[in-house]
Design a protein around this motif. Structure first.
Motif, PDB file in Angstrom:
ATOM      1  N   ALA A 285       1.480   0.908  -9.413  1.00  0.00           N
ATOM      2  CA  ALA A 285       2.792   1.107  -8.793  1.00  0.00           C
ATOM      3  C   ALA A 285       3.456   2.397  -9.263  1.00  0.00           C
ATOM      4  O   ALA A 285       4.384   2.895  -8.613  1.00  0.00           O
ATOM      5  CB  ALA A 285       3.702  -0.086  -9.097  1.00  0.00           C
ATOM      6  N   ALA A 286       2.993   2.946 -10.385  1.00  0.00           N
ATOM      7  CA  ALA A 286       3.572   4.192 -10.899  1.00  0.00           C
ATOM      8  C   ALA A 286       2.960   5.434 -10.263  1.00  0.00           C
ATOM      9  O   ALA A 286       3.420   6.551 -10.537  1.00  0.00           O
ATOM     10  CB  ALA A 286       3.399   4.257 -12.418  1.00  0.00           C
TER      11      ALA A 286
ATOM     12  N   ALA B  55      12.021   9.502  -8.729  1.00  0.00           N
ATOM     13  CA  ALA B  55      12.973   8.693  -9.494  1.00  0.00           C
ATOM     14  C   ALA B  55      13.293   7.374  -8.808  1.00  0.00           C
ATOM     15  O   ALA B  55      13.747   6.433  -9.453  1.00  0.00           O
ATOM     16  CB  ALA B  55      14.270   9.484  -9.677  1.00  0.00           C
ATOM     17  N   TRP B  56      13.063   7.311  -7.515  1.00  0.00           N
ATOM     18  CA  TRP B  56      13.424   6.127  -6.739  1.00  0.00           C
ATOM     19  C   TRP B  56      12.432   5.008  -7.003  1.00  0.00           C
ATOM     20  O   TRP B  56      11.233   5.238  -7.093  1.00  0.00           O
ATOM     21  CB  TRP B  56      13.442   6.507  -5.262  1.00  0.00           C
ATOM     22  CG  TRP B  56      13.783   5.399  -4.323  1.00  0.00           C
ATOM     23  CD1 TRP B  56      14.679   4.390  -4.511  1.00  0.00           C
ATOM     24  CD2 TRP B  56      13.246   5.202  -3.012  1.00  0.00           C
ATOM     25  NE1 TRP B  56      14.740   3.594  -3.412  1.00  0.00           N
ATOM     26  CE2 TRP B  56      13.871   4.058  -2.480  1.00  0.00           C
ATOM     27  CE3 TRP B  56      12.311   5.892  -2.247  1.00  0.00           C
ATOM     28  CZ2 TRP B  56      13.578   3.580  -1.210  1.00  0.00           C
ATOM     29  CZ3 TRP B  56      12.030   5.424  -0.986  1.00  0.00           C
ATOM     30  CH2 TRP B  56      12.653   4.284  -0.474  1.00  0.00           C
ATOM     31  N   ARG B  57      12.930   3.777  -7.101  1.00  0.00           N
ATOM     32  CA  ARG B  57      12.026   2.631  -7.207  1.00  0.00           C
ATOM     33  C   ARG B  57      11.489   2.330  -5.814  1.00  0.00           C
ATOM     34  O   ARG B  57      12.223   1.914  -4.933  1.00  0.00           O
ATOM     35  CB  ARG B  57      12.739   1.420  -7.803  1.00  0.00           C
ATOM     36  CG  ARG B  57      13.151   1.650  -9.233  1.00  0.00           C
ATOM     37  CD  ARG B  57      13.438   0.356  -9.951  1.00  0.00           C
ATOM     38  NE  ARG B  57      13.885   0.606 -11.310  1.00  0.00           N
ATOM     39  CZ  ARG B  57      13.086   0.868 -12.328  1.00  0.00           C
ATOM     40  NH1 ARG B  57      11.794   0.927 -12.135  1.00  0.00           N
ATOM     41  NH2 ARG B  57      13.566   1.080 -13.532  1.00  0.00           N
ATOM     42  N   HIS B  58      10.212   2.500  -5.622  1.00  0.00           N
ATOM     43  CA  HIS B  58       9.629   2.563  -4.280  1.00  0.00           C
ATOM     44  C   HIS B  58       9.427   1.165  -3.712  1.00  0.00           C
ATOM     45  O   HIS B  58       8.461   0.486  -4.027  1.00  0.00           O
ATOM     46  CB  HIS B  58       8.297   3.307  -4.307  1.00  0.00           C
ATOM     47  CG  HIS B  58       8.396   4.615  -5.011  1.00  0.00           C
ATOM     48  ND1 HIS B  58       8.968   5.722  -4.435  1.00  0.00           N
ATOM     49  CD2 HIS B  58       8.033   4.985  -6.261  1.00  0.00           C
ATOM     50  CE1 HIS B  58       8.934   6.720  -5.288  1.00  0.00           C
ATOM     51  NE2 HIS B  58       8.384   6.303  -6.398  1.00  0.00           N
ATOM     52  N   GLY B  59      10.334   0.719  -2.852  1.00  0.00           N
ATOM     53  CA  GLY B  59      10.150  -0.526  -2.139  1.00  0.00           C
ATOM     54  C   GLY B  59       9.593  -0.243  -0.758  1.00  0.00           C
ATOM     55  O   GLY B  59       9.871   0.788  -0.160  1.00  0.00           O
ATOM     56  N   GLY B  60       8.795  -1.159  -0.234  1.00  0.00           N
ATOM     57  CA  GLY B  60       8.247  -0.967   1.093  1.00  0.00           C
ATOM     58  C   GLY B  60       6.912  -0.255   1.073  1.00  0.00           C
ATOM     59  O   GLY B  60       6.418   0.177   0.040  1.00  0.00           O
TER      60      GLY B  60
ATOM     61  N   HIS C 211       5.176   3.348   5.876  1.00  0.00           N
ATOM     62  CA  HIS C 211       6.501   3.380   6.486  1.00  0.00           C
ATOM     63  C   HIS C 211       7.318   4.552   5.943  1.00  0.00           C
ATOM     64  O   HIS C 211       8.042   5.209   6.694  1.00  0.00           O
ATOM     65  CB  HIS C 211       7.232   2.058   6.234  1.00  0.00           C
ATOM     66  CG  HIS C 211       6.741   0.923   7.079  1.00  0.00           C
ATOM     67  ND1 HIS C 211       5.670   0.130   6.711  1.00  0.00           N
ATOM     68  CD2 HIS C 211       7.161   0.465   8.298  1.00  0.00           C
ATOM     69  CE1 HIS C 211       5.456  -0.775   7.645  1.00  0.00           C
ATOM     70  NE2 HIS C 211       6.337  -0.597   8.617  1.00  0.00           N
ATOM     71  N   HIS C 212       7.210   4.809   4.647  1.00  0.00           N
ATOM     72  CA  HIS C 212       7.903   5.954   4.067  1.00  0.00           C
ATOM     73  C   HIS C 212       7.408   7.250   4.703  1.00  0.00           C
ATOM     74  O   HIS C 212       8.198   8.165   4.981  1.00  0.00           O
ATOM     75  CB  HIS C 212       7.661   6.013   2.555  1.00  0.00           C
ATOM     76  CG  HIS C 212       8.289   4.886   1.807  1.00  0.00           C
ATOM     77  ND1 HIS C 212       8.105   4.683   0.455  1.00  0.00           N
ATOM     78  CD2 HIS C 212       9.110   3.880   2.212  1.00  0.00           C
ATOM     79  CE1 HIS C 212       8.781   3.620   0.063  1.00  0.00           C
ATOM     80  NE2 HIS C 212       9.380   3.109   1.112  1.00  0.00           N
ATOM     81  N   GLN C 213       6.106   7.345   4.912  1.00  0.00           N
ATOM     82  CA  GLN C 213       5.535   8.566   5.492  1.00  0.00           C
ATOM     83  C   GLN C 213       6.047   8.772   6.919  1.00  0.00           C
ATOM     84  O   GLN C 213       6.408   9.896   7.297  1.00  0.00           O
ATOM     85  CB  GLN C 213       4.013   8.486   5.476  1.00  0.00           C
ATOM     86  CG  GLN C 213       3.320   9.772   5.876  1.00  0.00           C
ATOM     87  CD  GLN C 213       1.812   9.651   5.800  1.00  0.00           C
ATOM     88  OE1 GLN C 213       1.198   8.856   6.509  1.00  0.00           O
ATOM     89  NE2 GLN C 213       1.196  10.445   4.924  1.00  0.00           N
ATOM     90  N   ALA C 214       6.068   7.701   7.708  1.00  0.00           N
ATOM     91  CA  ALA C 214       6.565   7.815   9.080  1.00  0.00           C
ATOM     92  C   ALA C 214       8.036   8.217   9.094  1.00  0.00           C
ATOM     93  O   ALA C 214       8.462   9.058   9.904  1.00  0.00           O
ATOM     94  CB  ALA C 214       6.364   6.494   9.818  1.00  0.00           C
ATOM     95  N   ALA C 215       8.826   7.644   8.177  1.00  0.00           N
ATOM     96  CA  ALA C 215      10.247   7.983   8.116  1.00  0.00           C
ATOM     97  C   ALA C 215      10.442   9.441   7.699  1.00  0.00           C
ATOM     98  O   ALA C 215      11.289  10.151   8.265  1.00  0.00           O
ATOM     99  CB  ALA C 215      10.962   7.051   7.142  1.00  0.00           C
ATOM    100  N   ALA C 216       9.666   9.904   6.711  1.00  0.00           N
ATOM    101  CA  ALA C 216       9.789  11.295   6.262  1.00  0.00           C
ATOM    102  C   ALA C 216       9.388  12.267   7.368  1.00  0.00           C
ATOM    103  O   ALA C 216      10.034  13.310   7.566  1.00  0.00           O
ATOM    104  CB  ALA C 216       8.935  11.521   5.021  1.00  0.00           C
ATOM    105  N   ALA C 217       8.317  11.941   8.110  1.00  0.00           N
ATOM    106  CA  ALA C 217       7.887  12.808   9.214  1.00  0.00           C
ATOM    107  C   ALA C 217       8.950  12.854  10.311  1.00  0.00           C
ATOM    108  O   ALA C 217       9.224  13.924  10.883  1.00  0.00           O
ATOM    109  CB  ALA C 217       6.557  12.314   9.777  1.00  0.00           C
TER     110      ALA C 217
END
Length: 398
Positions: A136-137, A269-274, A278-284
């Motif tokens: 997770a790190a 620094a963010w605690r990565h939930g999800g 999905h993060h990649q699609a949102a960033a794109a």
């Protein structure tokens, strides 16, 4: 959001982490200096920017082509065996360039073909170190890698340019090589964190993973991200020159580079939930939304602000591409997978610089920004396709 210092400090307290991360960061500073150093050196010899650009292009192409092959050797024989040989060859190639024994183009190709892939080697060590319950790190580790790259490419070209402007271009190339070789040798000496080797049969089976859609999608994302970089660089320069204020290009680049560092820091620094997909699609999608206005905005303040916003999304995409590459291939071919991603990005950047240059000549800087925005749209489509792939895979599981 937790404190970034706590997250990064905890990560670097992992046994053996400092010992390999610091040398790789030093070496990457030298890598960031090498291409610009060649420009200064060849121009000082020939008085021609065309010749300098040709040699630097040969260097970049050789680096992109040879990088995955070096990664393949590392996966087969290990970092501690391959890296010293690569560094020895790189030292010899730099010596040929400095002494002029070979034609500049041939020497530049040799320098690029022997450049060690220190970023991929460091990322592979993080993957081995943070396995199983500590996986997770990994997003934070890759964010730290992105920070190191960002600082290198912010400080390195400035440092070597200062030496070139002072009339010492050879010193810039020599300093770059010293950092690469010194950092690389120190990294090779850290045997405790070297990823374990496997037998030939397992490597052969695992090599097929590089042809799977999950990895190819990440490589394609790296390619389109390179297109975005290349088109943006050409367009920012053309915009500043077209307004009769060429000095404005530097602050525009600086704004984007600084927010990229902020984006890397914040995501780590963010605690990565999800899900990372999905993060990649949102960033794109965010990159697309922030880059589209560049097509019609005209004032320097508006362009600078928009470029700064795109800079927040770019490092997140780089981090998540590393995370999803790591999860899409077996560890026995991970170094090769990382280097293929780097080569795809370099190829995209080089191709986009040529294409965007033609578009800018035909329709101005805003046409070049349109090429960058098109690359962002393609990234969004690829990332959304990744969501469909992961949903289908979940549905097929018993």
């Amino acid at each position: 959001m937790p404190s970034a210092s706590v997250n990064y400090r905890t990560l670097l307290r992992t046994s053996g982490a400092w010992a390999f991360f610091l040398p790789s960061a030093v070496g990457r500073l030298g890598i960031a200096m090498t291409g610009v150093g060649i420009v200064w050196l060849v121009h000082a010899r020939t008085g021609s920017y065309a010749a300098a650009g040709l040699v630097t292009g040969g260097f970049a192409v050789a680096d992109a082509v040879a990088g995955p092959q070096i990664g393949r050797l590392v996966d087969r024989f290990g970092q501690t065996r391959v890296l010293p040989c690569t560094l020895g060859a790189h030292s010899a190639a730099v010596a040929l360039l400095l002494t002029g024994v070979l034609p500049d183009l041939a020497a530049g190709v040799c320098v690029g073909a022997t450049l060690p892939q220190l970023g991929a080697l460091s990322a592979a060590r993080w993957s081995a170190l943070l396995s199983d319950e500590r996986a997770a790190a990994l997003p934070t580790a890759f964010a730290l890698e992105a920070l190191a790259n960002g600082v290198s490419y912010l400080a390195g070209p400035a440092l070597v340019s200062a030496l070139g402007a002072a009339g010492r271009p050879s010193a810039g190339v020599l300093l770059a090589a010293a950092l690469v070789v010194g950092g690389g040798l120190a990294l090779a000496a850290q045997r405790r964190t070297t990823p374990p080797l496997t037998d030939r049969a397992e490597r052969h089976r695992a090599g097929r993973a590089l042809l799977r859609s999950a990895f190819l999608r990440q490589a394609a994302l790296g390619l389109t991200l390179g297109v975005f970089f290349g088109a943006t660089q050409v367009s920012v320069t053309a915009y500043a020159v077209g307004r009769g204020t060429p000095d404005a290009a530097a602050p525009l680049y600086f704004a984007s580079n600084c927010t990229s560092l902020v984006g890397s820091w914040a995501y780590g620094a963010w605690r990565h939930g999800g899900s990372p997909r999905h993060h990649q699609a949102a960033a794109a999608a965010c990159l697309t939304l922030t880059s589209l206005p560049l097509i019609f905005l005209d004032t320097p303040l508006a362009i600078g602000t928009t470029l700064a916003l795109t800079g927040l999304a770019v490092p997140v995409l780089l981090i998540l591409t590393s995370v999803l590459t790591q999860s899409s291939v077996p560890r026995v071919v991970l170094t090769q997978a990382f280097t293929w991603g780097n080569s795809a990005s370099a190829a995209g950047s080089a191709a986009a610089a040529a294409v965007a240059g033609r578009v800018v000549d035909a329709s101005g800087a805003h046409g070049g920004f349109g090429v960058a925005a098109g690359a962002a749209v393609a990234m969004t489509v690829l990332a959304l396709g990744g969501l469909r792939d992961s949903s289908a895979a979940e549905g097929e599981r018993p």
